[in-house]
Design a protein around this motif. Structure first.
Motif, PDB file in Angstrom:
ATOM      1  N   SER A  13      10.272 -19.727 -46.674  1.00 40.08           N
ATOM      2  CA  SER A  13      11.525 -19.984 -45.966  1.00 40.08           C
ATOM      3  C   SER A  13      11.713 -18.883 -44.925  1.00 40.08           C
ATOM      4  N   TYR A  14      12.111 -19.269 -43.695  1.00 40.17           N
ATOM      5  CA  TYR A  14      12.379 -18.256 -42.667  1.00 40.17           C
ATOM      6  C   TYR A  14      13.730 -17.592 -42.890  1.00 40.17           C
ATOM      7  N   ASP A  15      14.713 -18.399 -43.355  1.00 39.80           N
ATOM      8  CA  ASP A  15      16.086 -17.871 -43.409  1.00 39.80           C
ATOM      9  C   ASP A  15      16.571 -17.593 -44.831  1.00 39.80           C
ATOM     10  N   GLY A  38       0.160 -33.580 -39.260  1.00 39.15           N
ATOM     11  CA  GLY A  38       1.486 -33.911 -39.783  1.00 39.15           C
ATOM     12  C   GLY A  38       2.477 -33.964 -38.647  1.00 39.15           C
ATOM     13  N   PRO A  39       3.615 -34.608 -38.879  1.00 40.19           N
ATOM     14  CA  PRO A  39       4.597 -34.759 -37.806  1.00 40.19           C
ATOM     15  C   PRO A  39       5.145 -33.420 -37.309  1.00 40.19           C
ATOM     16  N   THR A  40       5.708 -33.436 -36.134  1.00 38.48           N
ATOM     17  CA  THR A  40       6.312 -32.243 -35.530  1.00 38.48           C
ATOM     18  C   THR A  40       7.294 -31.582 -36.490  1.00 38.48           C
ATOM     19  N   GLY A  41       7.169 -30.274 -36.635  1.00 36.28           N
ATOM     20  CA  GLY A  41       8.122 -29.528 -37.464  1.00 36.28           C
ATOM     21  C   GLY A  41       7.848 -29.598 -38.952  1.00 36.28           C
ATOM     22  N   CYS A  42       6.693 -30.175 -39.367  1.00 27.38           N
ATOM     23  CA  CYS A  42       6.444 -30.318 -40.816  1.00 27.38           C
ATOM     24  C   CYS A  42       5.966 -29.017 -41.444  1.00 27.38           C
ATOM     25  N   GLY A  43       5.600 -28.007 -40.607  1.00 21.35           N
ATOM     26  CA  GLY A  43       5.219 -26.709 -41.174  1.00 21.35           C
ATOM     27  C   GLY A  43       3.763 -26.310 -40.953  1.00 21.35           C
ATOM     28  N   LYS A  44       3.050 -26.981 -40.048  1.00 17.88           N
ATOM     29  CA  LYS A  44       1.619 -26.693 -39.831  1.00 17.88           C
ATOM     30  C   LYS A  44       1.393 -25.252 -39.360  1.00 17.88           C
ATOM     31  N   THR A  45       2.144 -24.863 -38.318  1.00 13.36           N
ATOM     32  CA  THR A  45       1.987 -23.505 -37.787  1.00 13.36           C
ATOM     33  C   THR A  45       2.349 -22.472 -38.846  1.00 13.36           C
ATOM     34  N   THR A  46       3.433 -22.715 -39.553  1.00 14.72           N
ATOM     35  CA  THR A  46       3.867 -21.791 -40.606  1.00 14.72           C
ATOM     36  C   THR A  46       2.761 -21.635 -41.649  1.00 14.72           C
ATOM     37  N   LEU A  47       2.153 -22.738 -42.035  1.00  9.15           N
ATOM     38  CA  LEU A  47       1.086 -22.693 -43.041  1.00  9.15           C
ATOM     39  C   LEU A  47      -0.096 -21.860 -42.537  1.00  9.15           C
ATOM     40  N   PHE A  84      -3.042 -18.890 -31.151  1.00 12.01           N
ATOM     41  CA  PHE A  84      -1.659 -19.342 -31.318  1.00 12.01           C
ATOM     42  C   PHE A  84      -1.404 -20.646 -30.563  1.00 12.01           C
ATOM     43  N   GLN A  85      -0.469 -21.426 -31.091  1.00  9.41           N
ATOM     44  CA  GLN A  85      -0.094 -22.689 -30.437  1.00  9.41           C
ATOM     45  C   GLN A  85       0.445 -22.396 -29.039  1.00  9.41           C
ATOM     46  N   ASP A  86       1.296 -21.376 -28.934  1.00  5.72           N
ATOM     47  CA  ASP A  86       1.855 -20.990 -27.648  1.00  5.72           C
ATOM     48  C   ASP A  86       1.154 -19.703 -27.198  1.00  5.72           C
ATOM     49  N   ASP A 162      -4.524 -23.128 -33.702  1.00  9.00           N
ATOM     50  CA  ASP A 162      -3.279 -23.903 -33.775  1.00  9.00           C
ATOM     51  C   ASP A 162      -3.153 -24.765 -32.519  1.00  9.00           C
ATOM     52  N   GLU A 163      -3.318 -26.051 -32.681  1.00 12.12           N
ATOM     53  CA  GLU A 163      -3.308 -27.022 -31.559  1.00 12.12           C
ATOM     54  C   GLU A 163      -4.282 -26.587 -30.456  1.00 12.12           C
ATOM     55  N   PRO A 164      -5.574 -26.439 -30.801  1.00 11.29           N
ATOM     56  CA  PRO A 164      -6.515 -25.871 -29.824  1.00 11.29           C
ATOM     57  C   PRO A 164      -6.747 -26.750 -28.594  1.00 11.29           C
ATOM     58  N   SER A 194      -3.495 -29.637 -35.886  1.00  9.93           N
ATOM     59  CA  SER A 194      -3.637 -30.479 -34.688  1.00  9.93           C
ATOM     60  C   SER A 194      -2.859 -31.783 -34.798  1.00  9.93           C
ATOM     61  N   HIS A 195      -2.398 -32.230 -33.620  1.00  9.09           N
ATOM     62  CA  HIS A 195      -1.796 -33.550 -33.468  1.00  9.09           C
ATOM     63  C   HIS A 195      -2.821 -34.530 -32.903  1.00  9.09           C
ATOM     64  N   ASP A 196      -3.982 -33.987 -32.494  1.00  4.62           N
ATOM     65  CA  ASP A 196      -4.955 -34.764 -31.730  1.00  4.62           C
ATOM     66  C   ASP A 196      -5.876 -35.506 -32.707  1.00  4.62           C
TER      67      ASP A 196
HETATM   68  N1  LIG Z   1      10.575 -18.125 -36.487  1.00 11.10           N
HETATM   69  C1  LIG Z   1      11.243 -19.141 -37.028  1.00 11.10           C
HETATM   70  N2  LIG Z   1      12.507 -18.975 -37.509  1.00 11.10           N
HETATM   71  C2  LIG Z   1      13.190 -19.990 -38.089  1.00 11.10           C
HETATM   72  N3  LIG Z   1      12.692 -21.245 -38.229  1.00 11.10           N
HETATM   73  C3  LIG Z   1      11.461 -21.464 -37.777  1.00 11.10           C
HETATM   74  C4  LIG Z   1      10.665 -20.446 -37.157  1.00 11.10           C
HETATM   75  N4  LIG Z   1       9.482 -20.969 -36.805  1.00 11.10           N
HETATM   76  C5  LIG Z   1       9.524 -22.267 -37.186  1.00 11.10           C
HETATM   77  N5  LIG Z   1      10.687 -22.575 -37.773  1.00 11.10           N
HETATM   78  C6  LIG Z   1      11.087 -23.875 -38.346  1.00 11.10           C
HETATM   79  O1  LIG Z   1      10.178 -24.179 -39.401  1.00 11.10           O
HETATM   80  C7  LIG Z   1       9.840 -25.561 -39.410  1.00 11.10           C
HETATM   81  C8  LIG Z   1       8.325 -25.721 -39.303  1.00 11.10           C
HETATM   82  O2  LIG Z   1       7.899 -25.217 -38.046  1.00 11.10           O
HETATM   83  P1  LIG Z   1       6.371 -25.158 -37.648  1.00 11.10           P
HETATM   84  O3  LIG Z   1       6.306 -24.529 -36.299  1.00 11.10           O
HETATM   85  O4  LIG Z   1       5.597 -24.538 -38.745  1.00 11.10           O
HETATM   86  O5  LIG Z   1       6.010 -26.728 -37.571  1.00 11.10           O
HETATM   87  P2  LIG Z   1       4.778 -27.470 -36.932  1.00 11.10           P
HETATM   88  O6  LIG Z   1       4.351 -28.516 -37.919  1.00 11.10           O
HETATM   89  O7  LIG Z   1       3.750 -26.479 -36.505  1.00 11.10           O
HETATM   90  O8  LIG Z   1       5.422 -28.169 -35.646  1.00 11.10           O
HETATM   91  P3  LIG Z   1       4.712 -28.648 -34.270  1.00 11.10           P
HETATM   92  O9  LIG Z   1       3.968 -29.909 -34.604  1.00 11.10           O
HETATM   93  O10 LIG Z   1       5.866 -28.905 -33.356  1.00 11.10           O
HETATM   94  O11 LIG Z   1       3.811 -27.554 -33.798  1.00 11.10           O
HETATM   95  C9  LIG Z   1      10.598 -26.184 -38.236  1.00 11.10           C
HETATM   96  O12 LIG Z   1      11.754 -26.778 -38.720  1.00 11.10           O
HETATM   97  C10 LIG Z   1      10.909 -25.008 -37.331  1.00 11.10           C
HETATM   98  O13 LIG Z   1      12.085 -25.224 -36.613  1.00 11.10           O
END
Ligand SMILES: Nc1ncnc2c1ncn2[C@@H]1O[C@H](COP(=O)(O)OP(=O)(O)OP(=O)(O)O)[C@@H](O)[C@H]1O
Ligand SMILES: [Mg+2]
Length: 263
Positions: A13-15, A38-47, A84-86, A162-164, A194-196
């Motif tokens: 959890s971030y918060d 996985g869909p946008t925002g599902c947590g791929k980058t976080t993982l 990094f994705q960005d 991440d999204e290469p 990846s989304h690709d």
């Molecule tokens: N630094 C942060 N602080 C708080 N919340 C965050 C932070 N980074 C990501 N999140 C939230 O965590 C959730 C997962 O984000 P993440 O970037 O891991 O998803 P993703 O699957 O990589 O999305 P995308 O397909 O858009 O790249 C999202 O709801 C995002 O808003």
């Protein structure tokens, strides 16, 4: 050195209130290319950030060759390359040359050796003409290539991408696919978000689908040639998947053909 990576019951959890990852477990062997979709925002980058030790799990543990990742930090970092994705999150040096040279300077290489390595990777990626430029002034695709060069230059054994393929032209995408195939043949560990879908079908050995912070399923690429399955996971089917289904083609054969076409 070859590395297996596993995650056991990762929560994050971030918060401190909302769970972004909810009990993720996975296994990656050396020489295996694993893609997290996985869909946008599902947590791929976080993982990926957790698996690379750039974020610490709230619960659960990541293991490299069966040892807790936390016990291997920070020395393990020299074996890890994270794209990094960005790219703006990655680039911080005053020039492209310095950006690519940064890790080699940290490792203590001499300037002659560094110059040779930087010019060689810049030639490979078509970055020679921008070596003196400021990274933040480059186009998004150019920035991504610089970020990639800054990793490849120290030849890491574990790659997190991440999204290469996002924002990249055809020739750079082909380069990345070849790079992944080569990394795999050397026994490197490659973990991609990846989304690709077409790219994923071509290069993945194993695909984890992440939905709402949990692994919804684990697939071999051939098993994702299914429009209904993809839509069910919130993923976008591509025309190749629709054509294969409509014409009832042999999925394994089509996969073999599209993989061969790119190599
Ligand atoms: N630094 C942060 N602080 C708080 N919340 C965050 C932070 N980074 C990501 N999140 C939230 O965590 C959730 C997962 O984000 P993440 O970037 O891991 O998803 P993703 O699957 O990589 O999305 P995308 O397909 O858009 O790249 C999202 O709801 C995002 O808003
Ligand atoms: Mg992401």
């Amino acid at each position: 050195m070859k590395w297996s990576i596993s995650a056991r019951n990762l929560w994050f959890s971030y918060d401190g209130r909302t769970w972004v990852l909810r009990g993720v477990s996975l296994e990656v062997k050396p020489g295996e290319v694993v893609v997290v979709m996985g869909p946008t925002g599902c947590g791929k980058t976080t993982l990926l950030l957790l698996l690379a030790g750039l974020l610490k799990p709230s619960k659960g543990e990541v293991y490299y060759n069966s040892k807790p990742l936390q016990s291997l930090l920070p020395s393990i970092k020299r074996y890890i390359g994270f794209l990094f994705q960005d790219p703006d999150d990655q680039l911080f040096n005053p020039s492209v040359y310095d950006e690519i040279a940064f890790s080699l300077r940290t490792l203590g290489l001499g300037e002659d050796k560094i110059r040779e390595r930087v010019h060689s990777i810049a030639r490979t990626l078509g970055l020679t003409s921008v070596l003196k430029r400021q990274p933040y002034r480059l186009s998004v695709g150019e920035k991504k290539k610089v970020a990639l060069a800054s990793i490849l230059v120290y030849d890491p054994s574990i790659l997190f991408l991440d999204e290469p393929t996002a924002n990249l032209d055809y020739s750079t995408t082909v380069f990345i696919e070849k790079l992944i195939v080569e990394a795999k043949s050397k026994g490197k560990t490659v973990i991609i978000a990846s989304h690709d879908l077409d790219f994923t079908l071509r290069i993945a050995d194993k695909i984890y689908v992440l939905v709402n912070g949990s692994i919804a399923s684990e697939h071999k690429p051939v098993e994702l040639f299914s429009k209904s399955k993809l839509v069910g996971y919130g993923l976008k089917p591509t025309s190749i998947v629709e054509v294969v289904e409509e014409l009832r083609l042999d999925k394994s054969m089509v996969l073999e053909i599209i993989r061969r076409l790119k190599q």
